[in-house]
Scaffold this motif. Structure first.
Motif, PDB file in Angstrom:
ATOM      1  N   VAL A   1       0.847  -1.202   0.000  1.00 42.48           N
ATOM      2  CA  VAL A   1       0.000   0.000   0.000  1.00 42.48           C
ATOM      3  C   VAL A   1       0.884   1.253   0.000  1.00 42.48           C
ATOM      4  N   GLN A   2       1.920   1.226   0.798  1.00 39.79           N
ATOM      5  CA  GLN A   2       2.794   2.395   0.864  1.00 39.79           C
ATOM      6  C   GLN A   2       3.549   2.578  -0.443  1.00 39.79           C
ATOM      7  N   TYR A   3       4.031   1.493  -0.997  1.00 40.95           N
ATOM      8  CA  TYR A   3       4.727   1.600  -2.283  1.00 40.95           C
ATOM      9  C   TYR A   3       3.817   2.223  -3.336  1.00 40.95           C
ATOM     10  N   ALA A   4       2.590   1.714  -3.421  1.00 37.52           N
ATOM     11  CA  ALA A   4       1.650   2.226  -4.425  1.00 37.52           C
ATOM     12  C   ALA A   4       1.410   3.716  -4.221  1.00 37.52           C
ATOM     13  N   SER A   5       1.318   4.099  -2.977  1.00 37.15           N
ATOM     14  CA  SER A   5       1.093   5.508  -2.673  1.00 37.15           C
ATOM     15  C   SER A   5       2.309   6.349  -3.083  1.00 37.15           C
ATOM     16  N   PHE A   6       3.511   5.868  -2.780  1.00 33.80           N
ATOM     17  CA  PHE A   6       4.728   6.586  -3.169  1.00 33.80           C
ATOM     18  C   PHE A   6       4.806   6.723  -4.685  1.00 33.80           C
ATOM     19  N   ALA A   7       4.488   5.637  -5.367  1.00 35.20           N
ATOM     20  CA  ALA A   7       4.613   5.627  -6.824  1.00 35.20           C
ATOM     21  C   ALA A   7       3.421   6.317  -7.478  1.00 35.20           C
TER      22      ALA A   7
ATOM     23  N   PRO B   1      -4.821   1.846  -9.002  1.00 40.07           N
ATOM     24  CA  PRO B   1      -5.326   2.580  -7.847  1.00 40.07           C
ATOM     25  C   PRO B   1      -4.284   2.675  -6.743  1.00 40.07           C
ATOM     26  N   SER B   2      -4.413   3.691  -5.924  1.00 39.12           N
ATOM     27  CA  SER B   2      -3.600   3.763  -4.709  1.00 39.12           C
ATOM     28  C   SER B   2      -4.277   4.698  -3.723  1.00 39.12           C
ATOM     29  N   LEU B   3      -3.904   4.561  -2.469  1.00 39.52           N
ATOM     30  CA  LEU B   3      -4.486   5.425  -1.449  1.00 39.52           C
ATOM     31  C   LEU B   3      -3.822   6.791  -1.500  1.00 39.52           C
ATOM     32  N   ALA B   4      -4.615   7.826  -1.295  1.00 40.51           N
ATOM     33  CA  ALA B   4      -4.055   9.160  -1.191  1.00 40.51           C
ATOM     34  C   ALA B   4      -3.165   9.200   0.041  1.00 40.51           C
ATOM     35  N   ASP B   5      -2.106   9.931  -0.117  1.00 44.37           N
ATOM     36  CA  ASP B   5      -1.154  10.113   0.959  1.00 44.37           C
ATOM     37  C   ASP B   5      -1.717  10.213   2.361  1.00 44.37           C
ATOM     38  N   GLU B   6      -2.664  11.098   2.513  1.00 40.70           N
ATOM     39  CA  GLU B   6      -3.163  11.376   3.866  1.00 40.70           C
ATOM     40  C   GLU B   6      -4.189  10.345   4.317  1.00 40.70           C
ATOM     41  N   ARG B   7      -4.520   9.375   3.484  1.00 37.68           N
ATOM     42  CA  ARG B   7      -5.459   8.321   3.877  1.00 37.68           C
ATOM     43  C   ARG B   7      -4.737   7.049   4.315  1.00 37.68           C
ATOM     44  N   VAL B   8      -3.504   6.912   3.888  1.00 39.26           N
ATOM     45  CA  VAL B   8      -2.780   5.658   4.087  1.00 39.26           C
ATOM     46  C   VAL B   8      -2.830   5.159   5.523  1.00 39.26           C
ATOM     47  N   ILE B   9      -2.406   5.990   6.447  1.00 39.62           N
ATOM     48  CA  ILE B   9      -2.310   5.537   7.837  1.00 39.62           C
ATOM     49  C   ILE B   9      -3.671   5.175   8.427  1.00 39.62           C
ATOM     50  N   ASP B  10      -4.655   6.002   8.201  1.00 41.39           N
ATOM     51  CA  ASP B  10      -6.000   5.712   8.726  1.00 41.39           C
ATOM     52  C   ASP B  10      -6.480   4.343   8.271  1.00 41.39           C
ATOM     53  N   VAL B  11      -6.339   4.091   7.005  1.00 41.95           N
ATOM     54  CA  VAL B  11      -6.843   2.830   6.462  1.00 41.95           C
ATOM     55  C   VAL B  11      -6.049   1.636   6.992  1.00 41.95           C
ATOM     56  N   LEU B  12      -4.737   1.764   6.989  1.00 42.56           N
ATOM     57  CA  LEU B  12      -3.922   0.647   7.467  1.00 42.56           C
ATOM     58  C   LEU B  12      -4.183   0.354   8.942  1.00 42.56           C
ATOM     59  N   VAL B  13      -4.232   1.392   9.740  1.00 40.96           N
ATOM     60  CA  VAL B  13      -4.470   1.186  11.179  1.00 40.96           C
ATOM     61  C   VAL B  13      -5.816   0.498  11.383  1.00 40.96           C
ATOM     62  N   ASP B  14      -6.812   0.944  10.667  1.00 42.73           N
ATOM     63  CA  ASP B  14      -8.129   0.355  10.806  1.00 42.73           C
ATOM     64  C   ASP B  14      -8.101  -1.142  10.485  1.00 42.73           C
ATOM     65  N   ILE B  15      -7.475  -1.489   9.394  1.00 40.01           N
ATOM     66  CA  ILE B  15      -7.429  -2.908   9.026  1.00 40.01           C
ATOM     67  C   ILE B  15      -6.617  -3.712  10.039  1.00 40.01           C
ATOM     68  N   TRP B  16      -5.530  -3.151  10.491  1.00 40.67           N
ATOM     69  CA  TRP B  16      -4.728  -3.853  11.508  1.00 40.67           C
ATOM     70  C   TRP B  16      -5.556  -4.138  12.756  1.00 40.67           C
TER      71      TRP B  16
ATOM     72  N   ASP C   1     -11.340   2.845  -0.250  1.00 44.30           N
ATOM     73  CA  ASP C   1     -10.030   2.813   0.402  1.00 44.30           C
ATOM     74  C   ASP C   1      -9.746   1.434   0.979  1.00 44.30           C
ATOM     75  N   MET C   2     -10.756   0.870   1.629  1.00 42.39           N
ATOM     76  CA  MET C   2     -10.601  -0.478   2.172  1.00 42.39           C
ATOM     77  C   MET C   2     -10.315  -1.462   1.043  1.00 42.39           C
ATOM     78  N   ALA C   3     -11.061  -1.320  -0.033  1.00 42.87           N
ATOM     79  CA  ALA C   3     -10.903  -2.240  -1.165  1.00 42.87           C
ATOM     80  C   ALA C   3      -9.482  -2.163  -1.726  1.00 42.87           C
ATOM     81  N   ILE C   4      -8.976  -0.969  -1.870  1.00 41.28           N
ATOM     82  CA  ILE C   4      -7.617  -0.812  -2.399  1.00 41.28           C
ATOM     83  C   ILE C   4      -6.608  -1.537  -1.524  1.00 41.28           C
ATOM     84  N   ALA C   5      -6.696  -1.297  -0.228  1.00 39.08           N
ATOM     85  CA  ALA C   5      -5.726  -1.923   0.682  1.00 39.08           C
ATOM     86  C   ALA C   5      -5.841  -3.439   0.646  1.00 39.08           C
ATOM     87  N   LEU C   6      -7.067  -3.945   0.641  1.00 36.24           N
ATOM     88  CA  LEU C   6      -7.253  -5.395   0.657  1.00 36.24           C
ATOM     89  C   LEU C   6      -6.754  -6.043  -0.631  1.00 36.24           C
ATOM     90  N   VAL C   7      -7.087  -5.435  -1.745  1.00 38.95           N
ATOM     91  CA  VAL C   7      -6.659  -5.997  -3.028  1.00 38.95           C
ATOM     92  C   VAL C   7      -5.128  -5.948  -3.141  1.00 38.95           C
TER      93      VAL C   7
END
Lengths: 219, 219
Positions: free
Chosen positions: A183-189, A193-208, B171-177
């Motif tokens: 997810v972070q790589y996709a965001s950097f690149a 699709p990829s997560l917007a910079d400022e969404r990355v942490i929120d989404v990852l923390v939630d899934i964790w 956002d969830m879908a992106i991270a999961l995929v």
DNA sequence: CGAGTTAGTCAACAAGTTGTCGAAAAGATC
DNA sequence: GATCTTTTCGACAACTTGTTGACTAACTCG
């Protein structure tokens, strides 16, 4: 006490044969040139000649300082990894304080920030990984370290009854750590699709948190 | 109705200039040689000359059939992607029947099986993606298709009250995929760390279900 | 200081890769 | 069998990477 990547051992023999004198300047110039060029174009489009010219030396002279282009990048990656190891220490400390939710978020945030600050290097590392065995090994050590940490955390939470059982802790840890990497790589690149910079942490923390504390029951 | 990757458009102009006659044999021979060699070594260690010799032709003749080594691999990837699109259709059908848990597992399983059966191609695709824009675009389409599907599923489950709210569904879908992509790749490449083959689906399904249906409350 | 080791430098070369050109061989067509 | 199209490849140009050997600058120790 999970393992820290052996950046010292890994660095050994990567740079110049002997070392002293003003050659340090050249070595630094090469490394700086590499970092600079990596902000403009991918590793595969940078030649040894580009590195040499950028550092104001001829190609054969380049080989006096580094055995190959890969070795230059590996050195840069080593340093980034060593720097990132710092945030890990800190995250473990915060985690030990008790508030896992905050600690986890803090840890992921710090790591993300550390890598984000040098996107170009991370992207180059990923590229190098596909062709260079040494780069793969280095990354393996980094990943194994994180997986060991996360496995320990999950097991501790389960042991104290805070988290329900489920898949083996290490398996969960592997999937979660790899998710973060991707997810972070996709965001950097800035892939799509990829997560917007400022969404990355929120989404990852939630899934964790859901993966660690949630159950798998559809309503 | 989420988009299917446009494999037709993407294929256009990838192969030979004109097409007819017995040249089809040669074209097939080149593709088969490429697949065969990819089982033995990475794409970066295969040259146009290897491909030509393997197909029993000279290097310039190779260029009569394909404009580059990348084009050969892209053609192979196209076909794999088209085949995988089949499992996707089926998964959506199963999903529509109602039992999401079973449908999800079935979908992930089928996709995993489809790619696993041609590990070498998947690994080559990942390698190519780092240097070839066209490969990136192709993969983008595939990923966007899956993300759209998964987003729709999550939104539907939330709408009918089966899943709690949380981060935006896309956002969830992106991270999961992306997690699936990374975990499966690591497993194919037998990286370390990576999930054992027979653990992959169990772990991924578990995390998906918890991410979609669970809450994020530490006990 | 001056002969000798060492660090640093690079022109020239060897070997590998990619992609192109133009001429020749093989097939089809009339 | 003369003609057109498809297919083939030897030879070439351009660009890589990595090595070799010779040359210069500097330091060092007797």
């Amino acid at each position: 006490m999970p393992a820290t990547p052996e950046t010292d051992a890994a660095t050994k023999g990567r740079g110049r044969r002997a070392a002293r004198a003003s050659g340090d300047d050249r070595e630094r110039a090469i490394l700086e040139t590499a970092e600079r060029l990596l902000e403009e174009r991918p590793l595969s489009e940078i030649s040894v000649d580009d590195l040499a010219r950028g550092a104001g030396i001829s190609r054969p002279t380049f080989y006096f300082y580094f055995p190959s282009k890969d070795a230059v990048v590996l050195t840069i990656i080593d340093r980034l990894v060593a720097a990132a190891a710092g945030s890990r220490e800190q995250a473990l400390a915060t985690l030990a304080e008790g508030d896992l939710r905050a600690g986890l978020r803090q840890g992921l945030e710090d790591l993300y920030a550390a890598f984000r600050a040098r996107r170009a290097v991370v992207l180059a590392a990923a590229e190098l990984r596909t062709t260079n065995e040494e780069a793969r090994e280095l990354w393996t050590q980094v990943m194994e370290g994180w997986v060991a940490d996360v496995t320990a955390v999950i097991e501790a939470e389960r042991a104290r009854g805070a988290a329900p059982g489920g898949q083996p802790a290490r398996d969960m840890a592997i999937a979660l750590v790899q998710m973060n990497e991707r997810v972070q790589y996709a965001s950097f690149a800035a892939e799509s699709p990829s997560l917007a910079d400022e969404r990355v942490i929120d989404v990852l923390v939630d899934i964790w948190l859901r993966a660690i504390y949630g159950s798998a029951d559809p309503g």
